[in-house]
Design a protein around this motif. Structure first.
Motif, PDB file in Angstrom:
ATOM      1  N   VAL A 101       0.990  -1.128   0.047  1.00 49.10           N
ATOM      2  CA  VAL A 101      -0.061  -0.059   0.234  1.00 49.10           C
ATOM      3  C   VAL A 101       0.941   1.167  -0.003  1.00 49.10           C
ATOM      4  O   VAL A 101       0.559   2.360  -0.549  1.00 49.10           O
ATOM      5  N   ARG A 102       1.812   1.099   0.826  1.00 47.02           N
ATOM      6  CA  ARG A 102       2.887   2.354   0.947  1.00 47.02           C
ATOM      7  C   ARG A 102       4.156   2.022   0.674  1.00 47.02           C
ATOM      8  O   ARG A 102       4.698   1.167   1.053  1.00 47.02           O
ATOM      9  N   VAL A 103       4.842   2.908  -0.569  1.00 44.41           N
ATOM     10  CA  VAL A 103       6.131   2.525  -0.544  1.00 44.41           C
ATOM     11  C   VAL A 103       6.868   3.867  -0.182  1.00 44.41           C
ATOM     12  O   VAL A 103       7.992   4.253  -0.665  1.00 44.41           O
ATOM     13  N   LYS A 104       6.372   4.680   0.246  1.00 41.55           N
ATOM     14  CA  LYS A 104       6.816   6.038   0.793  1.00 41.55           C
ATOM     15  C   LYS A 104       7.728   5.678   1.972  1.00 41.55           C
ATOM     16  O   LYS A 104       7.706   4.654   2.699  1.00 41.55           O
ATOM     17  N   PRO A 105       8.828   6.281   1.945  1.00 37.68           N
ATOM     18  CA  PRO A 105       9.969   6.185   3.021  1.00 37.68           C
ATOM     19  C   PRO A 105       9.615   5.968   4.672  1.00 37.68           C
ATOM     20  O   PRO A 105       8.514   6.949   5.028  1.00 37.68           O
ATOM     21  N   VAL A 106      10.013   5.204   5.217  1.00 39.64           N
ATOM     22  CA  VAL A 106       9.806   4.963   6.812  1.00 39.64           C
ATOM     23  C   VAL A 106      10.684   5.748   7.501  1.00 39.64           C
ATOM     24  O   VAL A 106      11.849   5.679   7.328  1.00 39.64           O
ATOM     25  N   LEU A 107      10.308   6.872   8.126  1.00 36.01           N
ATOM     26  CA  LEU A 107      11.238   7.566   8.971  1.00 36.01           C
ATOM     27  C   LEU A 107      11.111   7.059  10.659  1.00 36.01           C
ATOM     28  O   LEU A 107      10.059   7.302  11.236  1.00 36.01           O
ATOM     29  N   LEU A 108      12.030   6.479  10.788  1.00 36.14           N
ATOM     30  CA  LEU A 108      12.368   5.795  12.399  1.00 36.14           C
ATOM     31  C   LEU A 108      13.218   6.583  13.278  1.00 36.14           C
ATOM     32  O   LEU A 108      14.037   7.395  12.772  1.00 36.14           O
ATOM     33  N   GLN A 109      12.761   6.657  14.395  1.00 39.37           N
ATOM     34  CA  GLN A 109      14.004   7.005  15.376  1.00 39.37           C
ATOM     35  C   GLN A 109      14.725   5.798  16.248  1.00 39.37           C
ATOM     36  O   GLN A 109      13.932   4.751  16.365  1.00 39.37           O
TER      37      GLN A 109
END
Length: 172
Positions: A101-109
């Motif tokens: 569904v989402r290929v947008k980048p994942v922003l983790l801490q």
């Protein structure tokens, strides 16, 4: 910043470090497989889910979390223990598999994990998790869509004139 389902779990400086484990915040709506995929280059062993927004990535080898933080961190530390990871991207779904569904980048801490980073024993993933509720809803919608497609297909098939079905071309 991004909205998260659960609050960030702060570093407990009194708890012993888990030298083979990385603590991640921002995993909302990621699956177990997706988190493993994000850290694939560091060969993770398993994921320990703490709540909808946080998990521990267990590598089974000391020093790997430190290496992961070194390689993934971007910009200044958020604070004494937390680092922003560079945007991580998931590969689009493999052919034949369910489309991502989402290929947008994942922003983790990310930060080192401690013995204090454990799931609250009263939290049950299947009943308390917004992620699971979301997954169940997606599955229900997918099932509904599939049933609708089947019904339309049956409708089309019932309109096919009988003469074409089963008789060889040229009338026999």
């Amino acid at each position: 910043g991004e909205a998260h389902i659960a609050p960030r779990r702060e570093f407990n400086s009194y708890a012993p470090l888990r030298r083979d484990t990385l603590h991640c915040f921002g995993v909302d709506f990621l699956s177990n497989r997706e988190v493993l995929e994000l850290f694939a280059q560091f060969k993770p062993k398993e994921i320990e889910w703490l709540d909808d927004s946080s998990c521990n990535v267990v590598f089974g080898e000391e020093g790997v979390p430190t290496k992961a933080i070194e390689e993934l961190k971007v910009g200044d530390p958020v604070d004494e223990h937390w680092f922003r990871a560079k945007p991580l991207t998931l590969q689009p779904g493999a052919p034949g598999k369910q489309k991502r569904v989402r290929v947008k980048p994942v922003l983790l801490q990310v930060r080192p994990a401690t013995e204090a980073d454990r799931k609250d024993p009263t939290h049950s993933g299947h009943t308390d998790s917004i992620y699971y509720a979301h997954v169940k809803e997606q599955q229900a919608l997918a099932k509904q869509a599939a049933e609708l497609r089947q019904a339309k297909k049956r409708q089309r098939q019932s309109r096919v004139p009988e003469s074409k079905a089963g008789t060889p071309a040229g009338g026999g």
